[in-house]
Write a protein that holds these residues in place. Structure first.
Motif, PDB file in Angstrom:
ATOM      1  N   GLN A  43      31.913 -12.861  21.920  1.00  0.00           N
ATOM      2  CA  GLN A  43      31.317 -14.180  21.822  1.00  0.00           C
ATOM      3  C   GLN A  43      32.402 -15.238  21.923  1.00  0.00           C
ATOM      4  O   GLN A  43      33.567 -14.968  21.693  1.00  0.00           O
ATOM      5  CB  GLN A  43      30.572 -14.329  20.492  1.00  0.00           C
ATOM      6  CG  GLN A  43      31.498 -14.295  19.283  1.00  0.00           C
ATOM      7  CD  GLN A  43      30.781 -14.011  17.990  1.00  0.00           C
ATOM      8  OE1 GLN A  43      30.211 -12.948  17.833  1.00  0.00           O
ATOM      9  NE2 GLN A  43      30.831 -14.943  17.071  1.00  0.00           N
ATOM     10  N   ALA A  44      31.985 -16.443  22.272  1.00  0.00           N
ATOM     11  CA  ALA A  44      32.925 -17.556  22.378  1.00  0.00           C
ATOM     12  C   ALA A  44      33.032 -18.264  21.034  1.00  0.00           C
ATOM     13  O   ALA A  44      32.061 -18.374  20.292  1.00  0.00           O
ATOM     14  CB  ALA A  44      32.452 -18.532  23.447  1.00  0.00           C
ATOM     15  N   PHE A  45      34.223 -18.733  20.722  1.00  0.00           N
ATOM     16  CA  PHE A  45      34.472 -19.524  19.529  1.00  0.00           C
ATOM     17  C   PHE A  45      34.974 -20.891  19.961  1.00  0.00           C
ATOM     18  O   PHE A  45      35.514 -21.047  21.058  1.00  0.00           O
ATOM     19  CB  PHE A  45      35.519 -18.852  18.636  1.00  0.00           C
ATOM     20  CG  PHE A  45      35.002 -17.614  17.972  1.00  0.00           C
ATOM     21  CD1 PHE A  45      34.344 -17.682  16.754  1.00  0.00           C
ATOM     22  CD2 PHE A  45      35.159 -16.377  18.576  1.00  0.00           C
ATOM     23  CE1 PHE A  45      33.856 -16.548  16.144  1.00  0.00           C
ATOM     24  CE2 PHE A  45      34.678 -15.232  17.969  1.00  0.00           C
ATOM     25  CZ  PHE A  45      34.027 -15.318  16.750  1.00  0.00           C
ATOM     26  N   THR A  56      37.157 -23.727  23.995  1.00  0.00           N
ATOM     27  CA  THR A  56      36.492 -22.465  23.694  1.00  0.00           C
ATOM     28  C   THR A  56      37.441 -21.319  24.038  1.00  0.00           C
ATOM     29  O   THR A  56      38.317 -21.458  24.903  1.00  0.00           O
ATOM     30  CB  THR A  56      35.173 -22.299  24.472  1.00  0.00           C
ATOM     31  OG1 THR A  56      35.465 -22.294  25.874  1.00  0.00           O
ATOM     32  CG2 THR A  56      34.205 -23.418  24.155  1.00  0.00           C
ATOM     33  N   PHE A  57      37.241 -20.188  23.368  1.00  0.00           N
ATOM     34  CA  PHE A  57      38.079 -19.014  23.616  1.00  0.00           C
ATOM     35  C   PHE A  57      37.347 -17.777  23.094  1.00  0.00           C
ATOM     36  O   PHE A  57      36.354 -17.885  22.387  1.00  0.00           O
ATOM     37  CB  PHE A  57      39.440 -19.148  22.926  1.00  0.00           C
ATOM     38  CG  PHE A  57      39.350 -19.166  21.428  1.00  0.00           C
ATOM     39  CD1 PHE A  57      39.530 -18.002  20.695  1.00  0.00           C
ATOM     40  CD2 PHE A  57      39.055 -20.337  20.755  1.00  0.00           C
ATOM     41  CE1 PHE A  57      39.415 -18.010  19.316  1.00  0.00           C
ATOM     42  CE2 PHE A  57      38.947 -20.356  19.385  1.00  0.00           C
ATOM     43  CZ  PHE A  57      39.120 -19.190  18.657  1.00  0.00           C
ATOM     44  N   ARG A  58      37.875 -16.617  23.434  1.00  0.00           N
ATOM     45  CA  ARG A  58      37.339 -15.349  22.939  1.00  0.00           C
ATOM     46  C   ARG A  58      38.402 -14.683  22.080  1.00  0.00           C
ATOM     47  O   ARG A  58      39.545 -14.564  22.485  1.00  0.00           O
ATOM     48  CB  ARG A  58      36.951 -14.437  24.093  1.00  0.00           C
ATOM     49  CG  ARG A  58      35.820 -15.029  24.908  1.00  0.00           C
ATOM     50  CD  ARG A  58      35.077 -13.944  25.657  1.00  0.00           C
ATOM     51  NE  ARG A  58      33.948 -14.477  26.370  1.00  0.00           N
ATOM     52  CZ  ARG A  58      32.760 -14.698  25.842  1.00  0.00           C
ATOM     53  NH1 ARG A  58      32.543 -14.443  24.587  1.00  0.00           N
ATOM     54  NH2 ARG A  58      31.771 -15.178  26.568  1.00  0.00           N
ATOM     55  N   ALA A  59      37.985 -14.246  20.894  1.00  0.00           N
ATOM     56  CA  ALA A  59      38.885 -13.549  19.975  1.00  0.00           C
ATOM     57  C   ALA A  59      38.732 -12.043  20.179  1.00  0.00           C
ATOM     58  O   ALA A  59      37.726 -11.585  20.720  1.00  0.00           O
ATOM     59  CB  ALA A  59      38.549 -13.916  18.536  1.00  0.00           C
ATOM     60  N   LYS A 173      39.425 -22.340  27.399  1.00  0.00           N
ATOM     61  CA  LYS A 173      38.795 -23.264  28.360  1.00  0.00           C
ATOM     62  C   LYS A 173      38.489 -24.557  27.623  1.00  0.00           C
ATOM     63  O   LYS A 173      38.007 -24.531  26.492  1.00  0.00           O
ATOM     64  CB  LYS A 173      37.488 -22.684  28.882  1.00  0.00           C
ATOM     65  CG  LYS A 173      37.609 -21.309  29.464  1.00  0.00           C
ATOM     66  CD  LYS A 173      37.201 -21.259  30.878  1.00  0.00           C
ATOM     67  CE  LYS A 173      37.246 -19.890  31.488  1.00  0.00           C
ATOM     68  NZ  LYS A 173      38.478 -19.163  31.437  1.00  0.00           N
ATOM     69  N   GLU A 174      38.733 -25.680  28.269  1.00  0.00           N
ATOM     70  CA  GLU A 174      38.371 -26.951  27.668  1.00  0.00           C
ATOM     71  C   GLU A 174      36.862 -27.113  27.794  1.00  0.00           C
ATOM     72  O   GLU A 174      36.292 -26.969  28.882  1.00  0.00           O
ATOM     73  CB  GLU A 174      39.100 -28.100  28.354  1.00  0.00           C
ATOM     74  CG  GLU A 174      38.920 -29.406  27.641  1.00  0.00           C
ATOM     75  CD  GLU A 174      39.798 -30.526  28.201  1.00  0.00           C
ATOM     76  OE1 GLU A 174      39.699 -31.641  27.693  1.00  0.00           O
ATOM     77  OE2 GLU A 174      40.567 -30.282  29.150  1.00  0.00           O
ATOM     78  N   ALA A 175      36.203 -27.411  26.689  1.00  0.00           N
ATOM     79  CA  ALA A 175      34.737 -27.513  26.686  1.00  0.00           C
ATOM     80  C   ALA A 175      34.297 -28.884  27.185  1.00  0.00           C
ATOM     81  O   ALA A 175      34.980 -29.830  27.181  1.00  0.00           O
ATOM     82  CB  ALA A 175      34.194 -27.272  25.287  1.00  0.00           C
TER      83      ALA A 175
END
Length: 175
Positions: A43-45, A56-59, A173-175
């Motif tokens: 999921q994206a955080f 946004t990013f993925r952990a 990624k810049e939201a």
């Protein structure tokens, strides 16, 4: 006069007992109530908050998100003792000056970090580093896009798995 001192001493002792009781109660509640953790899946955080910039990013899967109380800092822990922390800094005009400053801020927080190379993701690019602090070691990165800097710090215990800092940076990624 002596009676007045006795009353003052009694009031002082009472105040000390009340403050001590409150402190003991706070620490008791802190130990009794566990920190809420959110398991990480695919999921994206979000790092940051509107009306300001968001990233946004993925952990990594298998880690747990823990609350920080700040929109510009996101922290994850691993059951084996590792930590992954991301921090968003806005309003940066000169990356070459700001990146070493971020390492100095880490040093003030007890983490010794040194730049080791360059890293380029899809949206952010910057420098990689190694870090040690609090009996842990790991990797870090300071990356930027426009006027944003994201600092990624991954520390692991001796037997814990490392977080893939490069994968986290590639997912920014810049939201």
């Amino acid at each position: 006069m002596n009676r007045r001192r006795a009353v003052d001493a009694g009031v002082s002792a009472g105040a000390i007992l009340v403050v001590g009781g409150l402190a003991a109660g706070w620490f008791g509640v802190e130990r009794a109530v566990p920190t809420p953790k959110t398991p990480v899946s695919d999921q994206a955080f979000v790092l940051g908050a509107l009306p300001g910039p968001e990233v946004t990013f993925r952990a990594p899967s298998g880690w747990e998100k823990v609350p920080t109380g700040r929109a510009d800092v996101v922290r994850f822990t691993h059951p084996a003792g590792g930590t992954l922390t991301l921090r968003l800094t806005t309003g940066v005009t000169d990356f070459d000056t700001a990146a070493p400053r971020r390492l100095r801020e880490l040093e003030i927080g007890g983490v010794d970090a040194r730049f080791t190379g360059d890293l380029r993701g899809d949206a952010f690019a910057g420098r990689t580093c190694t870090a040690t602090g609090g009996g842990r070691s790991g990797d870090c990165a300071v990356v930027s896009r426009a006027d944003l800097i994201v600092t990624v710090l991954a520390l692991r215990s001796a037997d814990g798995p490392p977080a893939d800092v490069a994968a986290v940076v590639r997912s920014l990624k810049e939201a």
